[in-house]
Design an enzyme around this catalytic site. Structure first.
Site, PDB file in Angstrom:
ATOM      1  N   ASP A  44      38.376  34.600  39.479  1.00 31.66           N
ATOM      2  CA  ASP A  44      37.498  35.729  39.215  1.00 31.66           C
ATOM      3  C   ASP A  44      36.131  35.418  39.815  1.00 31.66           C
ATOM      4  O   ASP A  44      35.738  34.252  39.915  1.00 31.66           O
ATOM      5  CB  ASP A  44      37.359  36.001  37.710  1.00 31.66           C
ATOM      6  CG  ASP A  44      37.030  37.460  37.429  1.00 31.66           C
ATOM      7  OD1 ASP A  44      37.929  38.185  36.933  1.00 31.66           O
ATOM      8  OD2 ASP A  44      35.906  37.890  37.727  1.00 31.66           O
TER       9      ASP A  44
ATOM     10  N   TYR B  44      38.297  54.793  47.267  1.00 28.83           N
ATOM     11  CA  TYR B  44      39.284  54.250  46.332  1.00 28.83           C
ATOM     12  C   TYR B  44      40.720  54.617  46.707  1.00 28.83           C
ATOM     13  O   TYR B  44      41.565  53.719  46.871  1.00 28.83           O
ATOM     14  CB  TYR B  44      38.958  54.673  44.905  1.00 28.83           C
ATOM     15  CG  TYR B  44      39.756  53.925  43.869  1.00 28.83           C
ATOM     16  CD1 TYR B  44      39.461  52.596  43.584  1.00 28.83           C
ATOM     17  CD2 TYR B  44      40.805  54.524  43.197  1.00 28.83           C
ATOM     18  CE1 TYR B  44      40.195  51.876  42.641  1.00 28.83           C
ATOM     19  CE2 TYR B  44      41.544  53.824  42.250  1.00 28.83           C
ATOM     20  CZ  TYR B  44      41.233  52.501  41.978  1.00 28.83           C
ATOM     21  OH  TYR B  44      41.967  51.800  41.046  1.00 28.83           O
TER      22      TYR B  44
ATOM     23  N   LYS C 117      43.607  51.942  48.173  1.00 27.47           N
ATOM     24  CA  LYS C 117      44.841  51.727  47.412  1.00 27.47           C
ATOM     25  C   LYS C 117      46.068  52.188  48.191  1.00 27.47           C
ATOM     26  O   LYS C 117      47.148  51.608  48.079  1.00 27.47           O
ATOM     27  CB  LYS C 117      44.754  52.434  46.057  1.00 27.47           C
ATOM     28  CG  LYS C 117      43.679  51.860  45.148  1.00 27.47           C
ATOM     29  CD  LYS C 117      43.864  50.374  44.910  1.00 27.47           C
ATOM     30  CE  LYS C 117      42.841  49.805  43.959  1.00 27.47           C
ATOM     31  NZ  LYS C 117      43.021  48.360  43.717  1.00 27.47           N
TER      32      LYS C 117
END
Length: 268
Positions: free
Chosen positions: A50, A169, A173
């Site tokens: 992360d 977005y 994707k």
């Protein structure tokens, strides 16, 4: 002649998994955190990547509380050198890589082609798309040493349908969806399976940390056949299945986890 039944032990004992975006930006269970916990429950040792170390550390604590084994790696997976170092950390610690979960993703810049910020566009594509290629680039050589591996890319139903208010977005994707198919074709004969999970409107820390009214939450819930709100656990279980030998004859698939939202509209 009747085909012989294939049976599998769902255990992942002895295997090493890498999960990007393994933390959660608020207390709770996001997709990456759920996947990491479930993989660890089945015996995998998990590298938790992360950008914010504290978020991954919380996931590590949750895994340790259940007796699992995990290690934290703070990294910016949009950078090639960070991806290379992260994979090397897993190999140095555990000697192998069997499972890669490319979960990291951001919303990116708002707007249309006319008004979005170009620098934010470039960076968001690196996070949402390029990072998955880079992590695969450095993980696949180690999978080849075992003669098998499983890569799970996390996209979104936004990559399958139109109508999103922002251009970045769904574009990014959608790229993940077809990158998954291409990678599955490239590496299938090498024993490496590549699949994609496309979550719907699940209620995760990434969603509710930005603030969401109960009215909006109710509208989201009703945009599916089941009209039941999903969580990171729903996505995590799909990832765990695709990581395991139970899905050994599955590759190149796009697996919507969306309560039927992409299957069509209500007609009654």
């Amino acid at each position: 002649m009747e085909a012989k039944e294939r049976t599998f032990d769902r255990s992942l004992k002895g295997r090493v998994a890498i999960v990007t975006g393994a933390g959660s930006r608020a207390e709770g269970i996001g997709n990456g955190r759920a996947a990491a916990i479930l993989l660890a429950r089945d015996g995998a040792r998990v590298l938790l990547i992360d950008a914010v170390q504290e978020w991954a550390q919380r996931t590590q604590e949750m895994i340790a509380e259940e007796g699992g084994e995990a290690m934290v790696c703070a990294a910016d997976v949009s950078r090639n050198e960070d991806c290379q170092a992260a994979v090397a950390q897993a190999v140095q610690q555990w000697g192998r890589v069997d499972i890669l979960v490319n979960n990291v993703g951001i919303g990116g810049p708002k707007g249309t082609a006319v008004d979005l910020d170009l620098e934010e566009w470039d960076q968001a594509l690196r996070v949402n798309v390029t990072s998955m290629m880079l992590m695969a680039r450095h993980s696949i050589p180690h999978m080849l040493q075992q003669g098998r591996g499983s890569i799970i890319n996390v996209a979104s139903v936004a990559g399958l349908i139109g109508g999103h208010p922002s251009l970045l977005y769904p574009t990014s994707k959608g790229a993940v969806v077809n990158m998954t198919r291409a990678m599955a074709a490239h590496h299938g004969a090498q024993g490496i399976r590549v699949n994609c999970v496309a979550p719907g409107m699940v209620h995760t820390p990434m969603v509710y940390a930005r603030g969401m009214s109960e009215e909006v939450r109710e509208v989201r819930r009703k945009r599916s056949f089941l009209q039941i709100e999903g969580s990171g656990w729903d996505v995590g279980h799909a990832i765990r299945y695709l990581a395991s030998d139970e899905s050994g004859w599955v590759t190149g698939t796009i697996f919507p986890v969306d309560a039927g939202a992409t299957a069509g509209r209500h007609s009654y």
